[in-house]
Design a protein around this motif. Structure first.
Motif, PDB file in Angstrom:
ATOM      1  N   LYS A   1       9.464   7.562   3.200  1.00  0.00           N
ATOM      2  CA  LYS A   1       9.598   7.705   1.748  1.00  0.00           C
ATOM      3  C   LYS A   1       8.530   8.685   1.254  1.00  0.00           C
ATOM      4  CE  LYS A   1      10.013   5.137  -2.471  1.00  0.00           C
ATOM      5  NZ  LYS A   1       9.080   4.482  -3.348  1.00  0.00           N
ATOM      6  N   ARG A   2       8.912   9.527   0.312  1.00  0.00           N
ATOM      7  CA  ARG A   2       7.957  10.493  -0.233  1.00  0.00           C
ATOM      8  C   ARG A   2       6.924   9.808  -1.126  1.00  0.00           C
ATOM      9  NH1 ARG A   2       9.090  16.087  -0.858  1.00  0.00           N
ATOM     10  NH2 ARG A   2       7.980  16.002  -2.825  1.00  0.00           N
ATOM     11  N   ILE A   3       5.718  10.354  -1.095  1.00  0.00           N
ATOM     12  CA  ILE A   3       4.661   9.820  -1.959  1.00  0.00           C
ATOM     13  C   ILE A   3       4.846  10.467  -3.339  1.00  0.00           C
ATOM     14  CG2 ILE A   3       2.160   9.724  -2.287  1.00  0.00           C
ATOM     15  CD1 ILE A   3       2.055  10.221   0.863  1.00  0.00           C
ATOM     16  N   SER A   4       4.811   9.666  -4.403  1.00  0.00           N
ATOM     17  CA  SER A   4       5.075  10.238  -5.729  1.00  0.00           C
ATOM     18  C   SER A   4       3.892  11.098  -6.175  1.00  0.00           C
ATOM     19  CB  SER A   4       5.334   9.130  -6.746  1.00  0.00           C
ATOM     20  OG  SER A   4       4.118   8.498  -7.078  1.00  0.00           O
ATOM     21  N   GLU A   5       4.180  12.064  -7.052  1.00  0.00           N
ATOM     22  CA  GLU A   5       3.141  12.971  -7.557  1.00  0.00           C
ATOM     23  C   GLU A   5       2.086  12.183  -8.340  1.00  0.00           C
ATOM     24  OE1 GLU A   5       1.152  16.200  -7.455  1.00  0.00           O
ATOM     25  OE2 GLU A   5       2.991  15.924  -6.280  1.00  0.00           O
ATOM     26  N   LYS A   6       2.539  11.163  -9.066  1.00  0.00           N
ATOM     27  CA  LYS A   6       1.622  10.318  -9.842  1.00  0.00           C
ATOM     28  C   LYS A   6       0.619   9.632  -8.896  1.00  0.00           C
ATOM     29  CE  LYS A   6       2.073   6.391 -13.001  1.00  0.00           C
ATOM     30  NZ  LYS A   6       2.326   5.217 -12.157  1.00  0.00           N
ATOM     31  N   ASP A   7       1.134   9.087  -7.786  1.00  0.00           N
ATOM     32  CA  ASP A   7       0.261   8.421  -6.815  1.00  0.00           C
ATOM     33  C   ASP A   7      -0.712   9.406  -6.163  1.00  0.00           C
ATOM     34  OD1 ASP A   7       1.430   6.052  -7.394  1.00  0.00           O
ATOM     35  OD2 ASP A   7       2.516   5.818  -5.505  1.00  0.00           O
ATOM     36  N   ARG A   8      -0.210  10.608  -5.884  1.00  0.00           N
ATOM     37  CA  ARG A   8      -1.092  11.614  -5.263  1.00  0.00           C
ATOM     38  C   ARG A   8      -2.246  11.947  -6.188  1.00  0.00           C
ATOM     39  NH1 ARG A   8       1.780  16.621  -2.682  1.00  0.00           N
ATOM     40  NH2 ARG A   8      -0.143  16.649  -1.513  1.00  0.00           N
TER      41      ARG A   8
ATOM     42  N   ARG B   1       4.786   1.383   2.621  1.00  0.00           N
ATOM     43  CA  ARG B   1       4.101   2.379   3.460  1.00  0.00           C
ATOM     44  C   ARG B   1       3.741   3.628   2.658  1.00  0.00           C
ATOM     45  NH1 ARG B   1       7.826   2.122   8.933  1.00  0.00           N
ATOM     46  NH2 ARG B   1       7.888  -0.154   9.031  1.00  0.00           N
ATOM     47  N   ALA B   2       4.572   3.951   1.640  1.00  0.00           N
ATOM     48  CA  ALA B   2       4.309   5.156   0.832  1.00  0.00           C
ATOM     49  C   ALA B   2       3.523   4.814  -0.435  1.00  0.00           C
ATOM     50  CB  ALA B   2       5.623   5.832   0.452  1.00  0.00           C
ATOM     51  N   HIS B   3       3.091   3.551  -0.564  1.00  0.00           N
ATOM     52  CA  HIS B   3       2.390   3.110  -1.772  1.00  0.00           C
ATOM     53  C   HIS B   3       0.896   3.457  -1.686  1.00  0.00           C
ATOM     54  CE1 HIS B   3       0.541   0.080  -4.485  1.00  0.00           C
ATOM     55  NE2 HIS B   3       1.583   0.407  -5.230  1.00  0.00           N
ATOM     56  N   ILE B   4       0.247   3.633  -2.845  1.00  0.00           N
ATOM     57  CA  ILE B   4      -1.178   3.997  -2.860  1.00  0.00           C
ATOM     58  C   ILE B   4      -2.050   3.026  -2.063  1.00  0.00           C
ATOM     59  CG2 ILE B   4      -1.446   5.464  -4.902  1.00  0.00           C
ATOM     60  CD1 ILE B   4      -1.885   3.043  -6.590  1.00  0.00           C
TER      61      ILE B   4
ATOM     62  N   ASP C   1      -5.184  15.531   3.287  1.00  0.00           N
ATOM     63  CA  ASP C   1      -3.911  14.851   3.507  1.00  0.00           C
ATOM     64  C   ASP C   1      -3.970  13.439   2.922  1.00  0.00           C
ATOM     65  OD1 ASP C   1      -2.901  16.954   5.059  1.00  0.00           O
ATOM     66  OD2 ASP C   1      -3.797  16.136   6.888  1.00  0.00           O
ATOM     67  N   ASP C   2      -2.820  12.976   2.437  1.00  0.00           N
ATOM     68  CA  ASP C   2      -2.695  11.558   2.099  1.00  0.00           C
ATOM     69  C   ASP C   2      -2.335  10.861   3.409  1.00  0.00           C
ATOM     70  OD1 ASP C   2      -2.878  11.824  -0.843  1.00  0.00           O
ATOM     71  OD2 ASP C   2      -1.064  13.005  -0.557  1.00  0.00           O
ATOM     72  N   ALA C   3      -3.341  10.317   4.081  1.00  0.00           N
ATOM     73  CA  ALA C   3      -3.092   9.716   5.395  1.00  0.00           C
ATOM     74  C   ALA C   3      -2.603   8.282   5.224  1.00  0.00           C
ATOM     75  CB  ALA C   3      -4.370   9.750   6.223  1.00  0.00           C
ATOM     76  N   HIS C   4      -1.703   7.878   6.115  1.00  0.00           N
ATOM     77  CA  HIS C   4      -1.180   6.511   6.068  1.00  0.00           C
ATOM     78  C   HIS C   4      -2.103   5.572   6.832  1.00  0.00           C
ATOM     79  CE1 HIS C   4       2.424   8.795   4.991  1.00  0.00           C
ATOM     80  NE2 HIS C   4       2.864   7.676   4.434  1.00  0.00           N
ATOM     81  N   ILE C   5      -2.370   4.414   6.276  1.00  0.00           N
ATOM     82  CA  ILE C   5      -3.171   3.406   6.987  1.00  0.00           C
ATOM     83  C   ILE C   5      -2.247   2.750   8.017  1.00  0.00           C
ATOM     84  CG2 ILE C   5      -4.494   1.268   6.734  1.00  0.00           C
ATOM     85  CD1 ILE C   5      -5.459   2.437   3.994  1.00  0.00           C
ATOM     86  N   PHE C   6      -1.179   2.065   7.563  1.00  0.00           N
ATOM     87  CA  PHE C   6      -0.096   1.688   8.485  1.00  0.00           C
ATOM     88  C   PHE C   6       0.833   2.898   8.543  1.00  0.00           C
ATOM     89  CE2 PHE C   6      -1.086  -2.704   6.882  1.00  0.00           C
ATOM     90  CZ  PHE C   6      -1.550  -3.213   8.093  1.00  0.00           C
ATOM     91  N   ALA C   7       1.230   3.316   9.752  1.00  0.00           N
ATOM     92  CA  ALA C   7       2.029   4.536   9.917  1.00  0.00           C
ATOM     93  C   ALA C   7       3.269   4.546   9.019  1.00  0.00           C
ATOM     94  CB  ALA C   7       2.461   4.664  11.376  1.00  0.00           C
ATOM     95  N   ALA C   8       3.680   5.760   8.620  1.00  0.00           N
ATOM     96  CA  ALA C   8       4.910   5.892   7.832  1.00  0.00           C
ATOM     97  C   ALA C   8       6.120   5.554   8.698  1.00  0.00           C
ATOM     98  CB  ALA C   8       5.029   7.314   7.297  1.00  0.00           C
ATOM     99  N   SER C   9       6.043   5.922   9.987  1.00  0.00           N
ATOM    100  CA  SER C   9       7.169   5.661  10.895  1.00  0.00           C
ATOM    101  C   SER C   9       6.932   4.345  11.652  1.00  0.00           C
ATOM    102  CB  SER C   9       7.308   6.812  11.880  1.00  0.00           C
ATOM    103  OG  SER C   9       6.236   6.759  12.801  1.00  0.00           O
ATOM    104  N   ASP C  10       7.989   3.894  12.378  1.00  0.00           N
ATOM    105  CA  ASP C  10       7.878   2.625  13.098  1.00  0.00           C
ATOM    106  C   ASP C  10       7.005   2.716  14.343  1.00  0.00           C
ATOM    107  OD1 ASP C  10       9.436   1.407  11.247  1.00  0.00           O
ATOM    108  OD2 ASP C  10      11.313   1.623  12.381  1.00  0.00           O
TER     109      ASP C  10
END
Ligand SMILES: [Zn+2]
Length: 290
Positions: free
Chosen positions: A4-11, A66-69, A43-52
């Protein structure tokens, strides 16, 4: 499962909370080149990976989460590679700890609420990208002005006037947070990264000229305003792009400038007794011209 894409607001939120810095090594993630081109190197790095199957993957965490702030941490490219290639070393707990520590540090760097903040009459200088970042961290919303919607020069002039009025309004009505700069303030390496507010004081101005190469000018301590404190000097870099009006331009070139302002300290050189800062805004207090 698709990412899922990260929203501009969250970025924007993440950049603001992080003060634009890598949450691990605190490197600045926003560069400005000699041609006024900007680059974002974080980069907006993922703590838990975006993928499985990615680093710290957890299939119990939903695609939305996963795509949440809450699952993102702002990192430079180096730190991002390190944490994703060494997921055991950089566990989710460790990353959350880095992020918490960094967010707290950014909040502390903003300083205290400015006491008895004077009312601004008008602004001579607004460094819009820096003010926007400060506004995000302070949860201040600046009403948007749509300059690109202007269909005539007159429209453009009105939109620009509205934009400046919006900034004055925010400065006069919102709680602002910064450390207060007074004559007794001592130079200190811990100033770096912090915001400082100065009430109206006399600054000297040096070679502010929009025809010059601004980066070279700064290297030669030109295109600055400065003020001496007991034994040290505050040098403030002026980028002529952010001077608000022709009248403001004339006062910024005049040799001395009576101004108040909010500054971000970029670095401190204790040997030379010098702190280098970028003003977020400079302006005149109400009543000064009555
Ligand atoms: Zn880093």
């Amino acid at each position: 499962m698709t990412r899922k894409r990260i929203s501009e607001k969250d970025r924007r939120y993440i950049i603001g909370r992080s003060g634009g810095l890598c949450n691990i090594c605190r490197q600045s993630l926003f560069l400005e080149g000699d041609f006024h081109e900007t680059a974002r190197i974080g980069d907006d790095a993922h703590i838990f990976a975006a993928s499985d199957k990615g680093p710290r993957a957890n299939n119990c965490v939903s695609r939305d989460s996963r795509a949440h702030i809450g699952n993102l941490i702002l990192l430079c490219k180096n730190c991002h590679s390190k944490v994703d290639q060494q997921p055991k070393e950089y566990s989710e707990d460790k990353l959350l700890e880095y992020r918490d520590r960094h967010y707290t540090w950014v909040e502390e760097s903003l300083g205290k609420k400015i006491a008895k903040k004077p009312i601004f009459h008008y602004l001579t200088y607004i460094n819009i990208p820096r003010v926007d970042m400060y506004a995000v961290v302070n949860s201040i919303s600046i009403p948007a002005t749509n300059l690109s919607n202007a269909r005539s020069i007159r429209d453009l002039g009105m939109q620009a006037g509205l934009l400046m009025a919006n900034y004055v309004n925010v400065l006069n009505h919102e709680d602002l947070y910064a450390n207060t700069l007074v004559n007794e303030t001592k130079i200190d390496a811990r100033m770096v990264g912090s915001y400082f507010f100065s009430e109206s004081a006399t600054f000297r101005t040096k070679n502010i000229d929009d025809t010059k190469d601004i980066v070279k000018a700064w290297e030669k301590s030109e295109s600055i305003i400065y003020r001496n404190f007991g034994g040290w000097r505050l040098n403030c870099l002026i980028d002529p792009r952010w001077i608000t009006t022709q009248t403001a331009y004339v006062s910024l070139r005049s040799g001395t400038l009576q101004t108040m302002g909010l500054f971000h300290v970029n670095h401190v050189n204790l040997d030379r007794g010098e702190a280098v800062a970028s003003p977020l805004f400079l302006g005149a207090a109400d009543g000064l011209f009555l």
